[in-house]
Scaffold this active site. Sequence first.
Site, mmCIF file in Angstrom:
data_model
loop_
_atom_site.group_PDB
_atom_site.id
_atom_site.type_symbol
_atom_site.label_atom_id
_atom_site.label_comp_id
_atom_site.label_asym_id
_atom_site.label_seq_id
_atom_site.Cartn_x
_atom_site.Cartn_y
_atom_site.Cartn_z
ATOM 1 N N LYS A 14 0.867 -1.061 0.151
ATOM 2 C CA LYS A 14 0.117 0.008 -0.031
ATOM 3 C C LYS A 14 0.969 1.197 0.026
ATOM 4 C CE LYS A 14 -2.327 -0.999 3.720
ATOM 5 N NZ LYS A 14 -1.765 -2.365 4.183
ATOM 6 N N ARG A 89 -9.771 0.375 8.901
ATOM 7 C CA ARG A 89 -9.361 -0.865 9.271
ATOM 8 C C ARG A 89 -10.422 -1.750 10.091
ATOM 9 N NH1 ARG A 89 -3.532 0.305 9.225
ATOM 10 N NH2 ARG A 89 -2.084 -1.432 9.253
ATOM 11 N N ARG A 134 11.253 -0.277 12.162
ATOM 12 C CA ARG A 134 9.823 -0.415 12.687
ATOM 13 C C ARG A 134 9.851 -1.661 13.558
ATOM 14 N NH1 ARG A 134 4.747 0.149 8.572
ATOM 15 N NH2 ARG A 134 4.062 -1.125 10.143
ATOM 16 N N ARG A 146 -0.440 -9.415 13.093
ATOM 17 C CA ARG A 146 -1.127 -8.339 12.606
ATOM 18 C C ARG A 146 -1.748 -8.980 11.078
ATOM 19 N NH1 ARG A 146 4.220 -5.477 11.066
ATOM 20 N NH2 ARG A 146 3.315 -4.132 9.815
HETATM 21 P P1 AMP Z 1 0.596 0.381 9.240
HETATM 22 O O1 AMP Z 1 1.803 1.333 8.774
HETATM 23 O O2 AMP Z 1 -0.448 0.749 8.336
HETATM 24 O O3 AMP Z 1 1.014 -1.134 8.715
HETATM 25 O O4 AMP Z 1 0.312 0.397 10.627
HETATM 26 C C1 AMP Z 1 1.005 0.019 11.684
HETATM 27 C C2 AMP Z 1 0.085 -0.154 12.936
HETATM 28 O O5 AMP Z 1 -0.509 1.076 13.459
HETATM 29 C C3 AMP Z 1 -0.876 -0.967 12.901
HETATM 30 O O6 AMP Z 1 -0.315 -2.418 13.116
HETATM 31 C C4 AMP Z 1 -1.876 -0.655 14.159
HETATM 32 O O7 AMP Z 1 -1.249 -0.995 15.331
HETATM 33 C C5 AMP Z 1 -1.748 0.852 13.818
HETATM 34 N N1 AMP Z 1 -2.743 1.568 12.791
HETATM 35 C C6 AMP Z 1 -2.347 2.079 11.628
HETATM 36 N N2 AMP Z 1 -3.664 2.449 10.908
HETATM 37 C C7 AMP Z 1 -4.648 2.074 12.055
HETATM 38 C C8 AMP Z 1 -5.846 2.189 11.919
HETATM 39 N N3 AMP Z 1 -6.864 2.931 10.781
HETATM 40 N N4 AMP Z 1 -6.708 1.651 12.920
HETATM 41 C C9 AMP Z 1 -6.193 1.109 14.044
HETATM 42 N N5 AMP Z 1 -4.686 1.107 14.023
HETATM 43 C C10 AMP Z 1 -3.888 1.474 13.013
#
Ligand code: AMP
Length: 191
Positions: A14, A89, A134, A146
């Site tokens: 993404k 999400r 990360r 995840r």
């Molecule tokens: P990402 O960078 O999108 O993979 O997000 C990393 C982490 O941030 C996820 O595993 C969640 O813990 C948190 N996170 C990101 N976006 C959301 C969302 N829309 N709702 C809840 N948690 C989020």
Amino acid sequence: MLNIILFGPPGSGKGTQAAKLIEKYGLLHISTGDLLRQEIKDETPLGLEAKNFMNKGLLVPDDVVIGMISARLDAETEAKGVIFDGFPRTIAQAEALDRLLEFKKAPIVLMLALHVNDEALTERLLKRGATSDRADDQNEGIIRRRIEVYKNETSPVANYYDKQSKLVNIHGEGTIDETFALLVKELEEVA
Ligand code: AMP
């Protein structure tokens, strides 16, 4: 406004594809993961709360994420459109986003959902973890959690947009350029 959701499990590409799409279409990229990581870096109360969930591979509570998106959209008046990455999400987040965009008279036009098998996702995330800071990409157990959270809590969001006839599924296992070409083909029909 061309408001689009780029959807898919962690590691489906993404962020990579959003960066290419904003360059081509001049859209604004809003990634809740990036916004949350910035809050953590800035050591804000929101960041401190979010960190506990993120490091475990769990979702940050809806009210926190929705409040953050609402503030981000309020600050935006000029954008030609937004690519939402990593949001919504949950169904509650999707409903909140629809309400926020209804207010702006600029609904979601399309959800582009990337599909990549679990093994390829894990492999891609571990690879990213080796070169990024990360924490959630560096532990296979957290990565698997995840992916589970995505299946249980996030994947129903695709049905939510399918019911509005906005869902388009995209094969995401090819090269970056192959996947990008598939996304562009869909966007050309609505742009
Ligand atoms: P990402 O960078 O999108 O993979 O997000 C990393 C982490 O941030 C996820 O595993 C969640 O813990 C948190 N996170 C990101 N976006 C959301 C969302 N829309 N709702 C809840 N948690 C989020």
